[in-house]
Design a protein around this motif. Structure first.
Motif, PDB file in Angstrom:
ATOM      1  N   PRO A  17       0.808  -1.216   0.000  1.00 45.28           N
ATOM      2  CA  PRO A  17       0.000   0.000   0.000  1.00 45.28           C
ATOM      3  C   PRO A  17       0.846   1.273   0.000  1.00 45.28           C
ATOM      4  O   PRO A  17       0.473   2.277  -0.607  1.00 45.28           O
ATOM      5  CB  PRO A  17      -0.833  -0.105   1.282  1.00 45.28           C
ATOM      6  N   ILE A  18       1.995   1.233   0.650  1.00 48.92           N
ATOM      7  CA  ILE A  18       2.869   2.416   0.694  1.00 48.92           C
ATOM      8  C   ILE A  18       3.448   2.702  -0.684  1.00 48.92           C
ATOM      9  O   ILE A  18       3.426   3.838  -1.153  1.00 48.92           O
ATOM     10  CB  ILE A  18       3.985   2.235   1.743  1.00 48.92           C
ATOM     11  N   ALA A  19       3.963   1.665  -1.350  1.00 47.34           N
ATOM     12  CA  ALA A  19       4.530   1.855  -2.688  1.00 47.34           C
ATOM     13  C   ALA A  19       3.472   2.325  -3.673  1.00 47.34           C
ATOM     14  O   ALA A  19       3.709   3.235  -4.474  1.00 47.34           O
ATOM     15  CB  ALA A  19       5.179   0.564  -3.180  1.00 47.34           C
ATOM     16  N   ALA A  21       0.715   3.992  -2.985  1.00 51.00           N
ATOM     17  CA  ALA A  21       0.353   5.376  -2.648  1.00 51.00           C
ATOM     18  C   ALA A  21       1.416   6.358  -3.142  1.00 51.00           C
ATOM     19  O   ALA A  21       1.079   7.441  -3.650  1.00 51.00           O
ATOM     20  CB  ALA A  21       0.157   5.519  -1.139  1.00 51.00           C
ATOM     21  N   LEU A  22       2.697   6.000  -3.013  1.00 52.70           N
ATOM     22  CA  LEU A  22       3.772   6.876  -3.511  1.00 52.70           C
ATOM     23  C   LEU A  22       3.686   7.053  -5.023  1.00 52.70           C
ATOM     24  O   LEU A  22       3.805   8.166  -5.534  1.00 52.70           O
ATOM     25  CB  LEU A  22       5.140   6.308  -3.125  1.00 52.70           C
ATOM     26  N   VAL A  23       3.480   5.965  -5.741  1.00 44.36           N
ATOM     27  CA  VAL A  23       3.363   6.031  -7.199  1.00 44.36           C
ATOM     28  C   VAL A  23       2.153   6.879  -7.596  1.00 44.36           C
ATOM     29  O   VAL A  23       2.244   7.733  -8.482  1.00 44.36           O
ATOM     30  CB  VAL A  23       3.270   4.612  -7.809  1.00 44.36           C
ATOM     31  N   GLU A  24       1.033   6.673  -6.933  1.00 48.44           N
ATOM     32  CA  GLU A  24      -0.174   7.451  -7.245  1.00 48.44           C
ATOM     33  C   GLU A  24       0.050   8.938  -6.958  1.00 48.44           C
ATOM     34  O   GLU A  24      -0.337   9.797  -7.744  1.00 48.44           O
ATOM     35  CB  GLU A  24      -1.374   6.921  -6.462  1.00 48.44           C
ATOM     36  N   GLU A  25       0.670   9.255  -5.832  1.00 53.56           N
ATOM     37  CA  GLU A  25       0.904  10.650  -5.459  1.00 53.56           C
ATOM     38  C   GLU A  25       1.876  11.329  -6.419  1.00 53.56           C
ATOM     39  O   GLU A  25       1.686  12.482  -6.801  1.00 53.56           O
ATOM     40  CB  GLU A  25       1.431  10.735  -4.025  1.00 53.56           C
ATOM     41  N   LEU A  26       2.920  10.613  -6.806  1.00 50.63           N
ATOM     42  CA  LEU A  26       3.906  11.181  -7.726  1.00 50.63           C
ATOM     43  C   LEU A  26       3.402  11.231  -9.164  1.00 50.63           C
ATOM     44  O   LEU A  26       3.863  12.042  -9.962  1.00 50.63           O
ATOM     45  CB  LEU A  26       5.205  10.368  -7.675  1.00 50.63           C
ATOM     46  N   GLY A  27       2.481  10.329  -9.489  1.00 45.02           N
ATOM     47  CA  GLY A  27       1.943  10.294 -10.844  1.00 45.02           C
ATOM     48  C   GLY A  27       2.902   9.693 -11.854  1.00 45.02           C
ATOM     49  O   GLY A  27       2.770   9.908 -13.054  1.00 45.02           O
ATOM     50  N   ARG A  28       3.864   8.933 -11.371  1.00 46.25           N
ATOM     51  CA  ARG A  28       4.834   8.289 -12.275  1.00 46.25           C
ATOM     52  C   ARG A  28       5.496   7.126 -11.532  1.00 46.25           C
ATOM     53  O   ARG A  28       5.455   7.056 -10.311  1.00 46.25           O
ATOM     54  CB  ARG A  28       5.879   9.287 -12.748  1.00 46.25           C
ATOM     55  N   PRO A  29       6.139   6.230 -12.276  1.00 43.93           N
ATOM     56  CA  PRO A  29       6.809   5.092 -11.632  1.00 43.93           C
ATOM     57  C   PRO A  29       7.977   5.538 -10.767  1.00 43.93           C
ATOM     58  O   PRO A  29       8.488   6.652 -10.908  1.00 43.93           O
ATOM     59  CB  PRO A  29       7.321   4.263 -12.813  1.00 43.93           C
ATOM     60  N   LYS A  54      23.593   5.824   5.028  1.00 43.86           N
ATOM     61  CA  LYS A  54      23.171   7.139   5.512  1.00 43.86           C
ATOM     62  C   LYS A  54      23.558   8.308   4.609  1.00 43.86           C
ATOM     63  O   LYS A  54      22.829   9.275   4.510  1.00 43.86           O
ATOM     64  CB  LYS A  54      23.652   7.375   6.929  1.00 43.86           C
ATOM     65  N   HIS A  55      24.682   8.232   3.935  1.00 46.75           N
ATOM     66  CA  HIS A  55      25.116   9.361   3.112  1.00 46.75           C
ATOM     67  C   HIS A  55      24.507   9.337   1.712  1.00 46.75           C
ATOM     68  O   HIS A  55      24.612  10.315   0.987  1.00 46.75           O
ATOM     69  CB  HIS A  55      26.648   9.403   3.023  1.00 46.75           C
ATOM     70  N   GLY A  56      23.867   8.239   1.345  1.00 48.79           N
ATOM     71  CA  GLY A  56      23.286   8.140   0.011  1.00 48.79           C
ATOM     72  C   GLY A  56      21.772   8.105   0.002  1.00 48.79           C
ATOM     73  O   GLY A  56      21.172   7.811  -1.021  1.00 48.79           O
ATOM     74  N   LEU A  57      21.139   8.412   1.144  1.00 46.97           N
ATOM     75  CA  LEU A  57      19.684   8.330   1.253  1.00 46.97           C
ATOM     76  C   LEU A  57      19.057   9.688   1.507  1.00 46.97           C
ATOM     77  O   LEU A  57      19.599  10.501   2.232  1.00 46.97           O
ATOM     78  CB  LEU A  57      19.287   7.422   2.432  1.00 46.97           C
ATOM     79  N   ASP A  58      17.903   9.886   0.909  1.00 50.36           N
ATOM     80  CA  ASP A  58      17.091  11.050   1.244  1.00 50.36           C
ATOM     81  C   ASP A  58      16.077  10.684   2.323  1.00 50.36           C
ATOM     82  O   ASP A  58      15.736  11.513   3.157  1.00 50.36           O
ATOM     83  CB  ASP A  58      16.349  11.566   0.011  1.00 50.36           C
ATOM     84  N   ALA A  59      15.589   9.439   2.291  1.00 51.16           N
ATOM     85  CA  ALA A  59      14.583   9.006   3.257  1.00 51.16           C
ATOM     86  C   ALA A  59      14.517   7.483   3.289  1.00 51.16           C
ATOM     87  O   ALA A  59      14.872   6.826   2.316  1.00 51.16           O
ATOM     88  CB  ALA A  59      13.210   9.552   2.874  1.00 51.16           C
ATOM     89  N   VAL A  60      14.053   6.957   4.404  1.00 45.75           N
ATOM     90  CA  VAL A  60      13.745   5.540   4.554  1.00 45.75           C
ATOM     91  C   VAL A  60      12.325   5.470   5.089  1.00 45.75           C
ATOM     92  O   VAL A  60      12.006   6.109   6.086  1.00 45.75           O
ATOM     93  CB  VAL A  60      14.711   4.833   5.533  1.00 45.75           C
ATOM     94  N   VAL A  61      11.461   4.720   4.420  1.00 45.43           N
ATOM     95  CA  VAL A  61      10.084   4.553   4.862  1.00 45.43           C
ATOM     96  C   VAL A  61       9.970   3.168   5.482  1.00 45.43           C
ATOM     97  O   VAL A  61      10.244   2.162   4.830  1.00 45.43           O
ATOM     98  CB  VAL A  61       9.094   4.681   3.681  1.00 45.43           C
ATOM     99  N   ASP A  62       9.590   3.117   6.752  1.00 42.55           N
ATOM    100  CA  ASP A  62       9.414   1.850   7.448  1.00 42.55           C
ATOM    101  C   ASP A  62       7.958   1.429   7.335  1.00 42.55           C
ATOM    102  O   ASP A  62       7.094   1.957   8.021  1.00 42.55           O
ATOM    103  CB  ASP A  62       9.825   2.004   8.914  1.00 42.55           C
TER     104      ASP A  62
END
Length: 96
Positions: A17-19, A21-29, A54-62
């Motif tokens: 559901p998270i993936a 929702a992210l795709v739907e919100e962004l409107g692209r793959p 840690k130095h190569g990430l913008d975010a981590v979604v748990d």
């Protein structure tokens, strides 16, 4: 260049559901990969992912534990459908 030139591409259709929702919100793959350590083992713990990369990430979604069953992989080359790996995901939608 985001990706090197390739003759083929892989597409994953998630049931998370998270993936979705992210795709739907962004409107692209989303371009992503499984997070693995140097030995090819998946890292399932978001804290370990953060600490390792840690130095190569913008975010981590748990999103909690999603299981470790591999996805079904199909080849759709030359109008022929071939099952490369059968795993999580139904083949009913393509009549297999």
């Amino acid at each position: 260049v985001l990706l090197p030139k390739r003759r083929t591409v892989g597409i994953r259709v998630p049931d998370s559901p998270i993936a979705v929702a992210l795709v739907e919100e962004l409107g692209r793959p989303i371009l992503s990969t499984s997070v693995t350590n140097g030995q090819g083992q998946v890292i399932p713990d978001p804290i370990e992912i953060r600490d390792t990369f840690k130095h190569g990430l913008d975010a981590v979604v748990d999103g909690g534990f999603l299981g470790n069953e591999s996805s079904t992989v199909l080849s759709l080359v030359d109008d022929k459908i071939e099952i490369i790996r059968e795993g999580k995901g139904t083949l009913d939608i393509i009549g297999m």
